[in-house]
Write a protein that holds these residues in place. Structure first.
Motif, PDB file in Angstrom:
ATOM      1  N   MET A   1     -24.727  41.655 -94.162  1.00 37.64           N
ATOM      2  CA  MET A   1     -23.396  42.101 -94.551  1.00 37.64           C
ATOM      3  C   MET A   1     -22.861  43.079 -93.510  1.00 37.64           C
ATOM      4  SD  MET A   1     -22.193  43.942 -98.108  1.00 37.64           S
ATOM      5  CE  MET A   1     -22.822  42.573 -99.082  1.00 37.64           C
ATOM      6  N   THR A   2     -21.584  42.968 -93.202  1.00 35.95           N
ATOM      7  CA  THR A   2     -20.941  43.904 -92.281  1.00 35.95           C
ATOM      8  C   THR A   2     -19.776  44.587 -92.978  1.00 35.95           C
ATOM      9  OG1 THR A   2     -19.490  42.167 -91.433  1.00 35.95           O
ATOM     10  CG2 THR A   2     -21.580  42.538 -90.260  1.00 35.95           C
ATOM     11  N   LEU A   3     -19.401  45.757 -92.475  1.00 39.53           N
ATOM     12  CA  LEU A   3     -18.274  46.478 -93.046  1.00 39.53           C
ATOM     13  C   LEU A   3     -16.983  45.776 -92.639  1.00 39.53           C
ATOM     14  CD1 LEU A   3     -17.569  49.056 -94.672  1.00 39.53           C
ATOM     15  CD2 LEU A   3     -17.261  50.213 -92.463  1.00 39.53           C
ATOM     16  N   PRO A   4     -16.135  45.406 -93.595  1.00 35.68           N
ATOM     17  CA  PRO A   4     -14.896  44.708 -93.252  1.00 35.68           C
ATOM     18  C   PRO A   4     -14.023  45.521 -92.288  1.00 35.68           C
ATOM     19  CG  PRO A   4     -15.329  44.552 -95.607  1.00 35.68           C
ATOM     20  CD  PRO A   4     -16.324  45.524 -95.061  1.00 35.68           C
ATOM     21  N   THR A   5     -13.270  44.813 -91.469  1.00 36.82           N
ATOM     22  CA  THR A   5     -12.426  45.484 -90.472  1.00 36.82           C
ATOM     23  C   THR A   5     -11.362  46.366 -91.120  1.00 36.82           C
ATOM     24  OG1 THR A   5     -11.007  43.523 -90.381  1.00 36.82           O
ATOM     25  CG2 THR A   5     -12.770  43.691 -88.753  1.00 36.82           C
ATOM     26  N   ALA A   6     -11.041  46.123 -92.379  1.00 41.68           N
ATOM     27  CA  ALA A   6     -10.062  46.976 -93.068  1.00 41.68           C
ATOM     28  C   ALA A   6     -10.483  48.438 -93.081  1.00 41.68           C
ATOM     29  CB  ALA A   6      -9.858  46.491 -94.501  1.00 41.68           C
ATOM     30  N   PHE A   7     -11.805  48.683 -93.005  1.00 39.06           N
ATOM     31  CA  PHE A   7     -12.299  50.062 -93.006  1.00 39.06           C
ATOM     32  C   PHE A   7     -12.369  50.650 -91.599  1.00 39.06           C
ATOM     33  CE2 PHE A   7     -13.759  48.294 -96.978  1.00 39.06           C
ATOM     34  CZ  PHE A   7     -13.523  49.324 -97.869  1.00 39.06           C
TER      35      PHE A   7
ATOM     36  N   ALA B   1     -27.068  48.115-104.699  1.00 40.96           N
ATOM     37  CA  ALA B   1     -27.412  46.817-104.119  1.00 40.96           C
ATOM     38  C   ALA B   1     -27.712  45.800-105.207  1.00 40.96           C
ATOM     39  CB  ALA B   1     -28.608  46.965-103.186  1.00 40.96           C
ATOM     40  N   ASP B   2     -28.335  46.240-106.290  1.00 37.27           N
ATOM     41  CA  ASP B   2     -28.628  45.354-107.411  1.00 37.27           C
ATOM     42  C   ASP B   2     -27.387  45.082-108.257  1.00 37.27           C
ATOM     43  OD1 ASP B   2     -31.331  45.090-106.755  1.00 37.27           O
ATOM     44  OD2 ASP B   2     -31.896  46.850-107.938  1.00 37.27           O
ATOM     45  N   LEU B   3     -26.572  46.113-108.447  1.00 36.39           N
ATOM     46  CA  LEU B   3     -25.424  46.003-109.348  1.00 36.39           C
ATOM     47  C   LEU B   3     -24.224  45.329-108.695  1.00 36.39           C
ATOM     48  CD1 LEU B   3     -25.721  49.592-110.834  1.00 36.39           C
ATOM     49  CD2 LEU B   3     -25.950  47.484-112.161  1.00 36.39           C
ATOM     50  N   CYS B   4     -24.024  45.589-107.417  1.00 42.52           N
ATOM     51  CA  CYS B   4     -22.853  45.077-106.696  1.00 42.52           C
ATOM     52  C   CYS B   4     -23.290  44.466-105.367  1.00 42.52           C
ATOM     53  CB  CYS B   4     -21.848  46.195-106.427  1.00 42.52           C
ATOM     54  SG  CYS B   4     -21.355  47.169-107.852  1.00 42.52           S
ATOM     55  N   PRO B   5     -24.112  43.423-105.400  1.00 38.04           N
ATOM     56  CA  PRO B   5     -24.701  42.905-104.160  1.00 38.04           C
ATOM     57  C   PRO B   5     -23.689  42.397-103.151  1.00 38.04           C
ATOM     58  CG  PRO B   5     -25.050  41.378-105.978  1.00 38.04           C
ATOM     59  CD  PRO B   5     -24.506  42.631-106.577  1.00 38.04           C
ATOM     60  N   ASP B   6     -22.494  42.047-103.607  1.00 38.99           N
ATOM     61  CA  ASP B   6     -21.498  41.488-102.703  1.00 38.99           C
ATOM     62  C   ASP B   6     -20.583  42.539-102.081  1.00 38.99           C
ATOM     63  OD1 ASP B   6     -22.446  38.913-103.203  1.00 38.99           O
ATOM     64  OD2 ASP B   6     -21.131  38.684-104.950  1.00 38.99           O
ATOM     65  N   LEU B   7     -20.726  43.807-102.498  1.00 38.94           N
ATOM     66  CA  LEU B   7     -19.885  44.864-101.938  1.00 38.94           C
ATOM     67  C   LEU B   7     -20.628  45.583-100.813  1.00 38.94           C
ATOM     68  CD1 LEU B   7     -18.265  46.485-105.118  1.00 38.94           C
ATOM     69  CD2 LEU B   7     -17.282  44.796-103.547  1.00 38.94           C
ATOM     70  N   PRO B   8     -19.960  45.850 -99.705  1.00 36.20           N
ATOM     71  CA  PRO B   8     -20.612  46.585 -98.627  1.00 36.20           C
ATOM     72  C   PRO B   8     -20.964  48.001 -99.068  1.00 36.20           C
ATOM     73  CG  PRO B   8     -18.269  46.325 -98.179  1.00 36.20           C
ATOM     74  CD  PRO B   8     -18.570  45.488 -99.374  1.00 36.20           C
ATOM     75  N   ARG B   9     -22.098  48.483 -98.598  1.00 34.33           N
ATOM     76  CA  ARG B   9     -22.560  49.802 -98.997  1.00 34.33           C
ATOM     77  C   ARG B   9     -23.116  50.545 -97.785  1.00 34.33           C
ATOM     78  NH1 ARG B   9     -25.273  45.667-100.933  1.00 34.33           N
ATOM     79  NH2 ARG B   9     -27.425  45.353-100.256  1.00 34.33           N
ATOM     80  N   GLY B  10     -23.109  51.863 -97.908  1.00 37.43           N
ATOM     81  CA  GLY B  10     -23.564  52.686 -96.802  1.00 37.43           C
ATOM     82  C   GLY B  10     -24.130  53.999 -97.291  1.00 37.43           C
TER      83      GLY B  10
ATOM     84  N   GLN C   1     -33.743  49.829 -95.938  1.00 38.33           N
ATOM     85  CA  GLN C   1     -34.162  49.573 -97.312  1.00 38.33           C
ATOM     86  C   GLN C   1     -32.974  49.464 -98.264  1.00 38.33           C
ATOM     87  OE1 GLN C   1     -36.680  52.608 -98.985  1.00 38.33           O
ATOM     88  NE2 GLN C   1     -36.989  51.520-100.906  1.00 38.33           N
ATOM     89  N   THR C   2     -31.930  50.228 -98.015  1.00 34.90           N
ATOM     90  CA  THR C   2     -30.757  50.205 -98.889  1.00 34.90           C
ATOM     91  C   THR C   2     -29.859  49.003 -98.634  1.00 34.90           C
ATOM     92  OG1 THR C   2     -29.510  51.587 -97.328  1.00 34.90           O
ATOM     93  CG2 THR C   2     -30.680  52.721 -99.119  1.00 34.90           C
ATOM     94  N   GLY C   3     -30.101  48.285 -97.550  1.00 36.13           N
ATOM     95  CA  GLY C   3     -29.213  47.185 -97.203  1.00 36.13           C
ATOM     96  C   GLY C   3     -27.855  47.671 -96.750  1.00 36.13           C
ATOM     97  N   ALA C   4     -27.810  48.877 -96.191  1.00 41.67           N
ATOM     98  CA  ALA C   4     -26.547  49.456 -95.757  1.00 41.67           C
ATOM     99  C   ALA C   4     -26.007  48.730 -94.534  1.00 41.67           C
ATOM    100  CB  ALA C   4     -26.739  50.938 -95.442  1.00 41.67           C
ATOM    101  N   CYS C   5     -24.685  48.775 -94.377  1.00 37.70           N
ATOM    102  CA  CYS C   5     -24.060  48.246 -93.169  1.00 37.70           C
ATOM    103  C   CYS C   5     -23.260  49.308 -92.431  1.00 37.70           C
ATOM    104  CB  CYS C   5     -23.180  47.042 -93.486  1.00 37.70           C
ATOM    105  SG  CYS C   5     -21.802  47.373 -94.598  1.00 37.70           S
ATOM    106  N   PHE C   6     -23.269  50.538 -92.957  1.00 36.69           N
ATOM    107  CA  PHE C   6     -22.567  51.627 -92.286  1.00 36.69           C
ATOM    108  C   PHE C   6     -23.158  52.964 -92.702  1.00 36.69           C
ATOM    109  CE2 PHE C   6     -20.348  51.359 -96.315  1.00 36.69           C
ATOM    110  CZ  PHE C   6     -19.976  52.664 -96.614  1.00 36.69           C
ATOM    111  N   VAL C   7     -22.870  53.964 -91.898  1.00 40.40           N
ATOM    112  CA  VAL C   7     -23.094  55.355 -92.286  1.00 40.40           C
ATOM    113  C   VAL C   7     -21.768  56.085 -92.152  1.00 40.40           C
ATOM    114  CG1 VAL C   7     -25.546  55.442 -91.662  1.00 40.40           C
ATOM    115  CG2 VAL C   7     -23.814  56.074 -89.954  1.00 40.40           C
ATOM    116  N   SER C   8     -21.583  57.089 -92.998  1.00 36.53           N
ATOM    117  CA  SER C   8     -20.489  58.043 -92.830  1.00 36.53           C
ATOM    118  C   SER C   8     -21.136  59.388 -92.567  1.00 36.53           C
ATOM    119  CB  SER C   8     -19.601  58.088 -94.082  1.00 36.53           C
ATOM    120  OG  SER C   8     -18.523  58.979 -93.876  1.00 36.53           O
ATOM    121  N   HIS C   9     -21.099  59.821 -91.310  1.00 39.58           N
ATOM    122  CA  HIS C   9     -21.890  60.947 -90.839  1.00 39.58           C
ATOM    123  C   HIS C   9     -20.996  62.157 -90.577  1.00 39.58           C
ATOM    124  CE1 HIS C   9     -25.791  62.282 -89.347  1.00 39.58           C
ATOM    125  NE2 HIS C   9     -25.186  62.869 -88.342  1.00 39.58           N
TER     126      HIS C   9
END
Length: 250
Positions: free
Chosen positions: A1-7, A155-164, A194-202
């Motif tokens: 999964m990648t973070l959509p370009t809208a973000f 990841a379990d509850l919203c597997p189709d939404l990008p997460r970070g 492990q989290t299946g993240a596609c981004f960080v907000s640092h």
């Protein structure tokens, strides 16, 4: 999964486009509507009401933002809706209300706040409430948290939404209730895979952390928080793909 370009293609208004002097407190529906009208992305925070509703509110206590006292978790959603945010006329909104006002017009970056004060595994209730509200929502949404256990639950509850992961140095001053061992561990961002993240907000002042560079090289999108001037923005954009901002208009 990648973070959509809208973000990545527009700045993200931190706690929506708030300006208390103009009647738009942070995380208010007025600030959300203003961000939508201006075409900015929106970042909001979630806390949990005593009756299990996902509320759009940053702090654990009510004092700074409402003038009331006590934890937000000890008030029902109806009670919170009746408490005006300082500098505005509306009460604390629910996530459902924000989703209705945004209606997919701009990207929505949602941070779930840690609920046990220890960034530990005691998660699930807020995540389930948020997932229920987001079911069927048609628009760009991404989810994040400082707590990796929360992101794993999402990841379990919203597997189709990008997460970070929301990340920083995790100092004792900023996280006084979190055990030192946990703070030290999380500062290295060890849970990204492990989290299946596609981004960080640092944190923008720490964007030169080698771990951030490693993640970026491996394909992670790097966002940052919180930019408060054009000068800070110029510095942050040397590394970050996008900014979360407040206090000025980029």
């Amino acid at each position: 999964m990648t973070l959509p370009t809208a973000f990545l293609d527009r700045p993200i208004a931190h706690r929506a486009l708030h300006d208390k002097g103009d009647g738009r407190p942070e995380n208010s529906l007025a600030a959300v509507r203003a961000a939508v009208a201006a075409g900015y992305g929106i970042e909001i925070d979630l806390q949990l009401s005593s009756d299990g509703v996902a509320m759009v509110f940053h702090d654990y206590g009510l004092t700074r933002l409402t003038g009331e006292t006590g934890p937000i978790q000890q008030r029902t959603a109806a009670e919170l809706a009746a408490i005006p945010l300082l500098g505005g006329t509306e009460g604390v909104p629910t996530l459902a209300q924000v989703l209705q006002d945004v209606a997919g017009k701009v990207p929505l970056l949602i941070e779930l706040k840690d609920q046990d004060g220890a960034l530990g595994p005691n998660v699930g209730t807020l995540e389930r409430a948020a997932a229920a509200d987001l079911a069927g929502y048609d628009g760009p949404v991404a989810l994040m948290s400082f707590n990796p256990h929360s992101v794993i639950a999402l990841a379990d509850l919203c597997p189709d939404l990008p997460r970070g992961l929301t990340t920083e140095q995790f100092t004792k001053a900023d996280w006084p209730t979190v055990p030192a061992a946990t703070r030290d561990r999380l500062s290295g961002i060890p849970d990204y895979a492990q989290t299946g993240a596609c981004f960080v907000s640092h944190h923008w002042r720490d964007l030169n952390d080698p771990r951030v560079a490693d993640l970026q090289a491996a394909g992670a999108a790097v966002l940052c928080w919180t930019i408060r001037s054009p000068e800070e923005e110029a510095e942050a954009r040397k590394v970050a793909a996008n900014i979360t901002f407040e206090g000025y208009l980029p």
